[in-house]
Design an enzyme around this catalytic site. Structure first.
Site, PDB file in Angstrom:
ATOM      1  N   ASP A 283       0.854  -1.183   0.000  1.00 25.97           N
ATOM      2  CA  ASP A 283       0.000   0.000   0.000  1.00 25.97           C
ATOM      3  C   ASP A 283       0.888   1.230   0.000  1.00 25.97           C
ATOM      4  OD1 ASP A 283       0.139   0.865   3.019  1.00 25.97           O
ATOM      5  OD2 ASP A 283      -0.397  -1.264   3.054  1.00 25.97           O
TER       6      ASP A 283
ATOM      7  N   ASP B 251      -9.706   3.585   6.172  1.00 23.97           N
ATOM      8  CA  ASP B 251      -8.551   3.538   7.071  1.00 23.97           C
ATOM      9  C   ASP B 251      -8.939   4.296   8.337  1.00 23.97           C
ATOM     10  OD1 ASP B 251      -6.169   3.771   8.407  1.00 23.97           O
ATOM     11  OD2 ASP B 251      -5.012   4.487   6.694  1.00 23.97           O
TER      12      ASP B 251
ATOM     13  N   GLU C 130      -7.931   4.646  12.314  1.00 27.56           N
ATOM     14  CA  GLU C 130      -6.852   4.275  13.229  1.00 27.56           C
ATOM     15  C   GLU C 130      -6.513   5.456  14.130  1.00 27.56           C
ATOM     16  OE1 GLU C 130      -2.838   4.439  11.403  1.00 27.56           O
ATOM     17  OE2 GLU C 130      -3.917   4.121   9.510  1.00 27.56           O
TER      18      GLU C 130
END
Length: 539
Positions: A30, A134, A136
């Protein structure tokens, strides 16, 4: 994965995994603008030639940033035959006040800007995988003056994620992949299990395994195992990932319902697959179009399962394999706790156990029981303990599959006293009384029926040890016999002597537990002096 110029807290634990690649596992990377330092380009042909099959490329952040390299990277990676998943870095912090956008707005922003040509919204299909969320640690916690959870409560965070997922699914037709670290998920969602059916991409920089997964998931499909990889065609360090189409190992208790979802990159990209499977445990089967394995495994054992997907496009991977352990259940035995029973008192104690394997009923055995009691296979401890003392009793429950468990408890049998209720024992038939013949105290003296007169020979005491006493001696079954017709007599009381113990039944019969028979008036005679015996209880 993070925004340009920031660092992810987990980066201090980076360590490249050493897991061996198997047919189930594919390599991926990624990237973000960080892999384009000083404008350096990524040679996607070289990346694909090095064996990397998929890539996640940062597309957006919040409601304010678009990766300027996203479109060119996505187009080039797809052209090189790689599968592409754009990712949206979430910023749930105070979205209304700061202009970050609500969850729905950030989802819309990601879809609008993850298209690979100007003015084209993102679509799943061909070489393109679902959008990835994503979510986090907040890399701006210091500047925001909030915690790593963007200042949201656990319930508010779950609501935010649900809103993003729902909006993105509505716009693209496919639920996003979720990228999240286990520790953050634990802290910031309160270990929510609400998303366990969604595809998981988990970062965990430890050798060989991603370890504990975020709550709700029992398997991973993407695992970011390093952020310091070196890949041909990419300048500088890059995140390394695995894709797995099946669990590393599945474990199911026999006869319990099981669901295993087989996934391929083709299927995630919307291509139709047809699945066939070999080596499945008995009782389960695979849906040929969805790749979902369901059923209840009926036989204990270890099964090497292989699933072969066949797609209209390139089948990647060509074979999915995993080990499936079907195990016996777990039995839990409930302890009755410390027991204290008077010698001669009746015991009726049910031990209970549960078995996690449906359809299995544990059978019970016991060691260390006090003399005079026994346990049935159904766990009922019954009888008349007659020997005082302390006993360490262990009860074990075991099912036919071999699962077993035990419980131990201390059991004290206390000394019984001679005292108890005293009175006449009157026969329903004829109304005469149980009497010690001639008031004799000689061992072996016969017991008869006689008109009730209240004499000492008719005043019987039901002692605490279950004996029936007169003149300090006991009603005794002659010779300890158990046959019908065995006479009863007077005899010196002997502690623990089973043929001297009696129990009053619910219908007022006197039962000798040693023989299981009743004190009986032979042939229902009513004549005074009739000597009594024992006989099968008949009411």
């Amino acid at each position: 994965m993070t925004r340009p110029g920031s660092s992810v807290r987990m980066s201090t634990a980076m360590q490249e995994a050493t897991a061996a690649a198997a047919s189930t596992v594919l390599n991926g990377i990624d990237v973000s603008s960080g892999q384009h330092a000083n404008g350096a380009a990524i040679n996607w042909t070289d990346v694909a030639a090095a064996g990397y099959k998929f890539v996640s490329i940062k597309a957006t952040e919040g409601n304010y940033y678009v990766n300027p390299y996203y479109a060119s990277d996505a187009n080039s990676a797809a052209a090189a035959g790689m599968y592409v998943a754009p990712y949206a870095f979430a910023n749930p912090y105070d979205s209304t006040a700061t202009g970050n956008g609500t969850a729905q707005q950030q989802a819309e922003y990601a879809v609008e800007n993850a298209g690979t040509s100007a003015g084209t919204s993102y679509k799943v299909g061909g070489q393109y995988l679902p959008l990835m969320l994503d979510i986090e640690y907040d890399p701006y916690a210091t500047a925001d003056n909030v915690n790593e959870c963007y200042g949201l409560s656990t319930s508010a965070m779950v609501t935010w994620i649900s809103s993003f997922m729902s909006e993105a699914a509505t716009l693209t037709g496919v639920a996003p992949i979720i990228y999240t670290p286990q520790a953050w998920w634990d802290t910031c969602t309160g270990n929510s299990t609400a998303f366990g059916n969604d595809v998981l991409w988990v970062p965990a920089y430890s050798a060989g395994t991603p370890g504990t997964l975020p709550a709700g998931w029992n398997t991973w499909n993407m695992w970011q195992y390093s952020s310091s990889g070196t890949v041909s065609g990419v300048t500088g360090p890059v995140d390394l990932d695995y894709f797995s189409g099946a669990p590393e190992t599945e474990q199911t208790t026999v006869n319990n319902a099981a669901t295993v979802q087989i996934r391929t990159l083709n299927a995630l990209a919307g291509q139709a697959e047809t699945y066939t499977a070999a080596g499945l445990p008995p009782g389960v089967s695979i849906n040929s179009s969805s790749g979902q394995i369901t059923g209840k495994p009926t036989a204990i054992g270890t099964y090497d399962v292989t699933v072969r997907p066949s797609a209209s496009g390139t089948a990647v991977p060509a074979l999915v394999s995993f080990t499936w352990d079907v195990v016996r259940g777990t039995i839990t035995v409930t302890s009755p706790g410390t027991r204290i029973t008077t010698a001669g008192s009746a015991v009726d104690l049910q031990i209970r156990a549960t078995d996690s394997a449906p359809g299995y009923t544990p059978a019970f055995t016991a060691t260390g029981l006090p003399p005079g009691v026994s346990i049935s296979s159904g766990g009922l401890i019954s009888g008349w303990p007659y020997t005082p003392g302390k006993y360490d009793t262990t009860v074990t429950a075991k099912d036919s599959a071999g699962a077993s468990a035990s419980t131990s408890f201390a059991w004290t049998i206390s000394q019984a006293g001679d005292s108890g209720p005293t009175g006449l024992v009157v026969l329903a038939n004829g109304g005469k009384c149980l009497s010690d013949t001639n008031s004799s105290t000689v061992n072996g003296n016969k017991i008869e029926i006689w008109p009730c007169n209240g004499a000492s020979a008719q005043k019987w005491t039901i002692a605490q040890d279950g004996t029936l006493r007169v003149f300090g001696k006991c009603l005794d079954v002659t010779g300890g016999g158990t046959a019908n017709g065995t006479t009863v007599q007077l005899w010196t009381c002997t502690a623990g002597d089973a043929n001297q113990r009696w129990q009053v039944s619910s219908d007022a019969q006197l039962i000798n537990p040693h023989s299981g028979k009743c004190l009986d008036d032979p042939y229902s005679r009513t004549a005074s002096g009739t000597v009594l015996n024992i006989w099968s209880c008949n009411g």
